[in-house]
Design an enzyme around this catalytic site. Structure first.
Site, PDB file in Angstrom:
ATOM      1  N   CYS A 136      38.713  34.288  41.131  1.00 47.74           N
ATOM      2  CA  CYS A 136      39.322  34.212  39.673  1.00 47.74           C
ATOM      3  C   CYS A 136      40.365  33.940  39.215  1.00 47.74           C
ATOM      4  O   CYS A 136      40.330  35.584  38.869  1.00 47.74           O
ATOM      5  CB  CYS A 136      37.725  34.530  39.393  1.00 47.74           C
ATOM      6  N   CYS A 139      40.700  35.937  36.026  1.00 45.74           N
ATOM      7  CA  CYS A 139      40.177  37.402  35.685  1.00 45.74           C
ATOM      8  C   CYS A 139      41.491  38.414  36.728  1.00 45.74           C
ATOM      9  O   CYS A 139      41.425  39.487  35.761  1.00 45.74           O
ATOM     10  CB  CYS A 139      38.440  37.839  37.029  1.00 45.74           C
ATOM     11  N   ASP A 140      41.686  38.136  37.374  1.00 43.08           N
ATOM     12  CA  ASP A 140      43.033  38.771  37.886  1.00 43.08           C
ATOM     13  C   ASP A 140      43.877  38.192  38.267  1.00 43.08           C
ATOM     14  O   ASP A 140      45.019  39.110  38.357  1.00 43.08           O
ATOM     15  CB  ASP A 140      42.131  38.700  39.914  1.00 43.08           C
TER      16      ASP A 140
END
Ligand code: NDP
Length: 312
Positions: A136, A139-140
């Site tokens: 992701c 997300c990261d």
């Protein structure tokens, strides 16, 4: 076999399931939630979450899901460990078998079974998951700003995530297994117009290198057999997701990939009284906050359904 009759059954324990449980419990629907095979869902395999509102300093994904669970339990949701293995939605009350040893009959169902990221299947990918390997970018990606990263995949998600990463990272190495991309034309063009995305055609990932964190990736050109090692700090896998909807096949409408279909703007499925929320019905946004929002919608829709029937 033990049979239990309830008003509202929630299947799944990610942000969608727990949010549905919070709302359903507060609406006095006495919800029972079965957590499934991975209590807490996909967030339990991430590290730091910085984009969920309300956590100004960020929070670890697993810890956030403990908070969700505690809040649902405090509201009175009955949270249990167990896996829904079979359903019969032919008429209400809807039947759901748990671990093939217990039958729950529920007046309403909220499905929040989520989706699972697909992985390449390399040992190094598993070992370094959370240590530079991620499925992701939204997300990261932030943790790799100013660094070099790689992404594998050639669909719309990979294109979107490569573009997202290109704004944070110095170079994005994009590995595409065939000689063309599956992504929509407009996304392909954007990728190719972005100077710091370097596309590698006909390229497979051979191994992700690094002991305790990602340090490089070795790729192989499938036409020439040539191996190449590229130093990177982050490795993103964007080869699609698999919605966890197998047990609903034959009962609920789904698209060709298995995502449950809901009436736009609602959580309603094709069966009245069965509602769907979170990633199992969302292939576009897939965020914790959007999943939580749709869990709330499902609980409100279920509450309206039950109260119209005079059941709560
Ligand atoms: P897709 O299934 O569309 O694409 C998966 C990609 O991963 C393909 O390019 C595939 O390659 C590649 N792939 C699969 N397995 C491997 C492997 N083992 N090694 C290397 N590459 C692999 O998934 P997406 O998540 O991209 O998209 C899912 C759906 O959601 C699509 O319908 C998409 O259009 C939609 N979507 C729409 C968005 C939007 O409209 N903004 C945003 C994101 C998704 P190959 O092509 O060779 O099969």
């Amino acid at each position: 076999m033990e049979i239990e009759k309830i008003h509202c059954l929630i299947i799944g324990s990610g942000p969608a399931g727990y949010t549905a449980a919070i709302y359903a419990a507060r609406a006095n629907m006495k919800p029972v939630l079965y957590q499934g095979i991975q209590p807490g869902g996909q967030l339990t395999i991430t590290t730091e979450v910085e984009n969920y509102p309300g956590y100004p300093d960020g929070i670890q994904g697993p810890e956030m899901m403990v908070h969700f669970e505690k809040q649902a339990a405090r509201m009175g949701a009955d949270i249990r460990f167990g896996l829904a293995t079979k359903v019969d939605f032919s008429a209400p009350p809807f039947k759901v078998w748990i671990d093939e040893e217990k039958l729950v009959e529920a007046d309403s169902i909220i499905i929040a079974t989520g989706a699972s990221a697909k992985w390449l299947g390399l040992e190094s990918e598993q070992r370094l998951n959370g240590f530079g390997v991620s499925a992701c970018a939204v997300c990261d990606g932030f943790f790799f700003r100013g660094k070099e990263v790689a992404i594998v995949g050639a669909g719309d998600t990979a294109a979107e995530e490569a573009l997202y990463l290109s704004k944070l990272c110095t170079t994005v190495h994009m590995f595409i297994r065939r000689g063309e991309m599956r992504a929509s034309k407009v996304m392909q063009e954007r990728v190719q117009r972005t100077p710091n995305i370097k596309v590698y055609w006909n390229t497979n990932t051979d191994e992700i290198l690094g002991e305790s964190k990602v340090e490089a990736v070795r790729v192989k050109n499938t036409k020439t057999g040539e191996l190449q090692t590229i130093p990177i700090s982050g490795f993103f896998v964007a080869i699609g997701h698999q919605p966890n909807s197998d047990i609903f096949k034959g009962w609920l409408d789904m698209d060709e990939a298995g995502y449950l279909k809901t009436v736009p703007g609602t959580s309603k499925t094709n069966i009245e009284g069965v509602f769907a929320s979170g990633d199992v019905q969302d292939k576009i946004y897939r965020q914790a906050v959007t999943a939580a929002g749709s869990g709330c919608m499902a609980a409100l829709d279920a509450e309206r359904y039950l109260s119209a029937k005079g059941l709560v």
